[in-house]
Design an enzyme around this catalytic site. Structure first.
Site, PDB file in Angstrom:
ATOM      1  N   LYS A 126       6.084  -1.649   4.127  1.00  0.00           N
ATOM      2  CA  LYS A 126       6.436  -2.620   3.089  1.00  0.00           C
ATOM      3  C   LYS A 126       7.057  -1.918   1.890  1.00  0.00           C
ATOM      4  O   LYS A 126       6.521  -0.927   1.393  1.00  0.00           O
ATOM      5  CB  LYS A 126       5.188  -3.381   2.628  1.00  0.00           C
ATOM      6  CG  LYS A 126       4.658  -4.371   3.625  1.00  0.00           C
ATOM      7  CD  LYS A 126       3.380  -5.041   3.134  1.00  0.00           C
ATOM      8  CE  LYS A 126       3.652  -6.077   2.071  1.00  0.00           C
ATOM      9  NZ  LYS A 126       2.409  -6.801   1.692  1.00  0.00           N
ATOM     10  N   THR A 127       8.176  -2.457   1.444  1.00  0.00           N
ATOM     11  CA  THR A 127       8.780  -1.997   0.194  1.00  0.00           C
ATOM     12  C   THR A 127       9.149  -3.225  -0.632  1.00  0.00           C
ATOM     13  O   THR A 127       9.353  -4.315  -0.093  1.00  0.00           O
ATOM     14  CB  THR A 127      10.045  -1.146   0.436  1.00  0.00           C
ATOM     15  OG1 THR A 127      11.111  -1.987   0.899  1.00  0.00           O
ATOM     16  CG2 THR A 127       9.792  -0.047   1.448  1.00  0.00           C
TER      17      THR A 127
END
Length: 319
Positions: A126-127
């Site tokens: 996740k970013t």
């Protein structure tokens, strides 16, 4: 008659939004998502303290950043013993404006998973959906590392994610709802802004139609729900990530769940597909006060919880 949770599963992949893996067992989600806030909440429970202590004991001399990533992976491993699908593990939100550092941490997280025998296909990195985060995801995807772009509040962010070829996006529902409700003040009428009229639901629906109409294969996972109605209004979305409390509420309610989103939905116009260059992205995001404010707020909140998690790990390591 089946529960609403079972009925929802017929149309949508159900994902658990929690770091509390014990809470997942009874509700049988396919995937799970975590973030710094959820992991911080989990490790403050006595049941999960041994996991934190083991990470510190086994890697006492490691830098705090490494300890944090090892703790995230330890939680991810436990979660993957419960769910048959994937887990999302988030890169430190303090790196949201640093493409190179985000890529390095993403690669490091995958290396830790693979060293533990977890194939990279079961992990989503996740970013944040900043320009830098999206470009980091582009590079990670090119390495065969699948990404989940979070803190997504607008179509321009979704367009840029599609242009980068990311695996999955997580458009937020509840935080959009919060912003519009606060902005409306006394003029807000809950009954009039429920279901398909909920601004968060409308945002996800807009993104869903854009993606499906243009044949974009990036998965859409609605996130950040405030009530059951928001979830039911998005039945048919590729995935929905839901808190244990709302999963339990759906499991305890009987009834059918009509499909609200379908791939062949021809309702409404959608913008023409376009590439997302940096100037266009920043201009469009800046023009959207809600998305700009909620993205900044989300990064601040996740960063604050990352700092608290650092302090907790540092304390456990005697630093």
């Amino acid at each position: 008659m089946s529960s609403q949770l079972e009925a929802l599963r017929r149309h949508t992949t159900v994902v658990a939004d929690t770091g509390d893996f014990e809470a997942m067992r009874a509700l049988r989600p396919t995937d799970a998502t975590t973030n710094p806030s959820l992991i911080l909440k989990a490790v403050q429970k006595e049941a999960y303290r041994p996991l934190l202590q083991q990470v510190v004991r086994d890697h006492r001399g490691a830098p705090l950043a490494e300890l944090t990533d090892r703790l995230l992976v330890a939680f991810g491993r436990e979660i993957l013993n419960i769910v048959p699908g994937r887990v999302s593990t988030e890169v430190d939100a303090r790196l949201s404006f640093d493409t190179r550092a985000t890529v390095e941490r993403g690669r490091g997280l995958i290396a830790l998973y693979e060293a533990a025998g977890i194939p990279r296909e079961r992990v989503l990195i996740k970013t944040a959906s900043t320009w830098e985060g999206i470009q980091a995801a582009r590079l990670l995807q090119a390495d065969g590392i699948r990404c989940n772009l979070t803190l997504l509040f607008s179509l321009p962010q979704a367009v840029a994610c599609a242009d980068a070829g990311v695996q999955l996006i997580s458009p937020f529902v509840g935080r959009i709802y919060d912003w519009y409700k606060k902005a409306a003040g006394a003029d807000w009428v809950e009954a009039e802004r429920a279901g398909a009229n909920d601004p968060g639901v409308q945002s996800v629906t807009e993104i869903y139609r854009y993606y499906k109409r243009h044949g974009i294969t990036t998965e859409i996972m609605g996130a950040s729900f405030r009530n059951k109605g928001q979830i039911l209004a998005l039945a048919g979305c590729d995935l929905l990530t839901i808190s244990p409390e709302l999963l339990a509420e759906l499991d305890g309610a009987q009834g059918d769940v009509p499909v609200r989103l379908t791939r062949d939905d021809e309702a409404g116009e959608v913008p023409a597909r376009r590439p997302a260059d940096e100037v266009w992205f920043r201009t469009e995001l800046n023009a959207n006060a809600m998305a700009t404010e909620k993205l900044a707020e989300g990064i601040r909140l996740f960063s604050a919880d990352a700092i608290k998690l650092d302090a907790l790990l540092g304390g456990a390591a005697g630093r």
